[in-house]
Scaffold this motif. Structure first.
Motif, PDB file in Angstrom:
ATOM      1  N   THR A  10      24.847 -46.503  37.205  1.00  0.00           N
ATOM      2  CA  THR A  10      23.725 -47.334  36.766  1.00  0.00           C
ATOM      3  C   THR A  10      22.552 -47.228  37.740  1.00  0.00           C
ATOM      4  O   THR A  10      22.671 -46.646  38.824  1.00  0.00           O
ATOM      5  CB  THR A  10      24.165 -48.800  36.669  1.00  0.00           C
ATOM      6  N   CYS A  45      22.490 -35.068  33.960  1.00  0.00           N
ATOM      7  CA  CYS A  45      23.656 -35.565  33.213  1.00  0.00           C
ATOM      8  C   CYS A  45      24.855 -34.637  33.399  1.00  0.00           C
ATOM      9  O   CYS A  45      25.993 -35.109  33.562  1.00  0.00           O
ATOM     10  CB  CYS A  45      23.307 -35.696  31.727  1.00  0.00           C
ATOM     11  N   THR A  81      29.395 -40.544  34.108  1.00  0.00           N
ATOM     12  CA  THR A  81      28.390 -40.406  33.061  1.00  0.00           C
ATOM     13  C   THR A  81      27.157 -41.201  33.471  1.00  0.00           C
ATOM     14  O   THR A  81      27.221 -42.075  34.348  1.00  0.00           O
ATOM     15  CB  THR A  81      28.904 -40.921  31.707  1.00  0.00           C
ATOM     16  N   ARG A 106      30.449 -45.189  34.571  1.00  0.00           N
ATOM     17  CA  ARG A 106      29.037 -44.949  34.272  1.00  0.00           C
ATOM     18  C   ARG A 106      28.169 -45.351  35.473  1.00  0.00           C
ATOM     19  O   ARG A 106      28.234 -46.485  35.945  1.00  0.00           O
ATOM     20  CB  ARG A 106      28.605 -45.740  33.037  1.00  0.00           C
ATOM     21  N   ASP A 138      23.265 -42.726  31.607  1.00  0.00           N
ATOM     22  CA  ASP A 138      22.343 -42.809  30.472  1.00  0.00           C
ATOM     23  C   ASP A 138      21.153 -41.906  30.705  1.00  0.00           C
ATOM     24  O   ASP A 138      20.726 -41.703  31.853  1.00  0.00           O
ATOM     25  CB  ASP A 138      21.861 -44.253  30.278  1.00  0.00           C
ATOM     26  N   THR A 139      20.586 -41.400  29.618  1.00  0.00           N
ATOM     27  CA  THR A 139      19.414 -40.525  29.728  1.00  0.00           C
ATOM     28  C   THR A 139      18.264 -41.224  30.432  1.00  0.00           C
ATOM     29  O   THR A 139      17.593 -40.636  31.290  1.00  0.00           O
ATOM     30  CB  THR A 139      18.972 -40.061  28.326  1.00  0.00           C
ATOM     31  N   GLU A 140      18.025 -42.482  30.087  1.00  0.00           N
ATOM     32  CA  GLU A 140      16.925 -43.220  30.711  1.00  0.00           C
ATOM     33  C   GLU A 140      17.176 -43.431  32.198  1.00  0.00           C
ATOM     34  O   GLU A 140      16.235 -43.415  33.001  1.00  0.00           O
ATOM     35  CB  GLU A 140      16.710 -44.565  30.001  1.00  0.00           C
ATOM     36  N   ASP A 141      18.422 -43.633  32.573  1.00  0.00           N
ATOM     37  CA  ASP A 141      18.732 -43.793  33.990  1.00  0.00           C
ATOM     38  C   ASP A 141      18.593 -42.468  34.740  1.00  0.00           C
ATOM     39  O   ASP A 141      18.232 -42.449  35.927  1.00  0.00           O
ATOM     40  CB  ASP A 141      20.146 -44.352  34.168  1.00  0.00           C
TER      41      ASP A 141
END
Length: 351
Positions: free
Chosen positions: A209, A163, A172, A207, A174-177
């Motif tokens: 993905t 991150c 940015t 972001r 996501d943590t799961e990504d």
């Protein structure tokens, strides 16, 4: 049953980080471990902390193991700093424990009396580090210096690092990504750093993905085979066959493809057993040493669509195909394709 992974102990690395921040590195270090990205990062930090800019050539002394000797180490240690408070001596792939008796004794004397101005770092890169814990050298390294093992990082630390790297690139994630990227490309920071750069450059929006990662990342074989077998679990047999064809076309070794398939079905079998026993994702991740929750969730979901006898059958057929593969030179692709069709047919029947 696969062994559980040991917990990552970062104590020595944290102490190294603190010493650098305080401007007081020790006189003696030994760096080893498979996480070369971190090792090189902290070597660079040591250089910045100890060597005045523009005077590196005068105060940095470096040698490779094949070009090094106890004589060279003694001379490098004795070199006084020039317009600096410290010198830095880096010795890479020098077999400390393979020395004869006389050079070993001389080295012990040198390490026992390192001058305050010197920071000596032994780095194990290509040469594996195998310490003899009973030797005087190991005791001296423990007493006078610090042995830093740059291990693969735990999922939490690695996710936070991913991150941060994306933020440095103006993106940015996501943590799961971020965890998905670990699953896709492995958990070595050197490999991940290049994939992060590619995904950040490719993404046309703030972001990043999973679609961006899938578009440019080079996935590990295990991840590709996981996607193939997961497609079969979802009854998407055309997708599974397409992935296998791509793997064979890319000259991936059939024995490695089969090994990854066998691992998937053993994990699927384990997930089915855990479901029947009322256990969940956490136990599956712990048993298989998974750093990412993504494959564990996919396995638990897939296992709900398979019976325990079918999972056992798939594991057995992978083992039997492994034997056949080693005895059928030139027919590896046909055997793998046949195995996939056989398991898909059984999946259809079970469905």
């Amino acid at each position: 049953m696969p062994p559980k992974r040991d917990k990552v102990d970062n104590t020595a690395m944290r102490e190294l980080k603190r010493a650098i921040q305080e401007g007081a590195p020790r006189k003696l270090y030994l760096f080893h471990g498979e996480e070369a990205f971190l090792r090189d990062y902290y070597l660079a930090r040591l250089k910045q902390a100890l060597l005045p800019q523009g005077l590196e050539d005068f105060n940095l002394h470096a040698a490779q193991g094949k070009d090094c000797s106890v004589d060279w180490i003694e001379q490098a240690v004795d070199c006084l700093p020039m317009m600096s408070g410290r010198t830095l001596v880096i010795v890479t792939d020098f077999d400390l424990y393979g020395l004869g008796e006389k050079p070993r004794e001389r080295l012990l004397d040198t390490l026992s009396a390192l001058p305050d101005y010197c920071c000596l770092v032994f780095v194990y890169d290509l040469l594996p580090y195998k310490a003899d814990g009973r030797s005087r050298l190991a005791a001296l390294l423990k007493k006078e210096g610090a042995v830093v093992n740059f291990q693969r990082q735990g999922q939490g630390d690695l996710t936070d690092w991913i991150c941060r790297q994306f933020r440095k690139a103006g993106k940015t994630v996501d943590t799961e990504d971020a965890r998905y990227l670990i699953f896709l490309c492995g958990d070595l920071m050197h490999d991940l750093s290049s994939e992060i750069a590619k995904a950040a450059a490719y993404a046309g929006h703030p972001r990043v993905t999973r679609a961006d990662m899938d578009a440019v990342a080079v996935p590990k074989l295990d991840a590709v085979v996981f996607q193939m077998t997961d497609a079969m679990a979802r009854k998407d047999f055309d997708k599974a066959a397409s992935v296998l064809a791509d793997l064979l076309h890319s000259q991936q070794a059939p024995i490695m493809i089969l090994a990854a398939m066998g691992k998937y079905f053993r994990q699927l079998y384990t997930a089915r057993l855990y479901l029947d026993a009322g256990k969940g994702r956490g136990e599956l991740m712990e048993l298989w040493g998974m750093k990412s929750a993504y494959p564990a969730d996919k396995l638990m979901d897939a296992a709900r669509g398979f019976s325990l006898p079918w999972c056992r059958y798939a594991v057995r057929r992978c083992a039997e195909t492994d034997i056949a593969l080693k005895a059928a030179y030139g027919q590896e692709g046909e055997l793998l394709t046949g195995l996939l069709m056989e398991l898909a047919s059984g999946r259809r029947a079970a469905g």
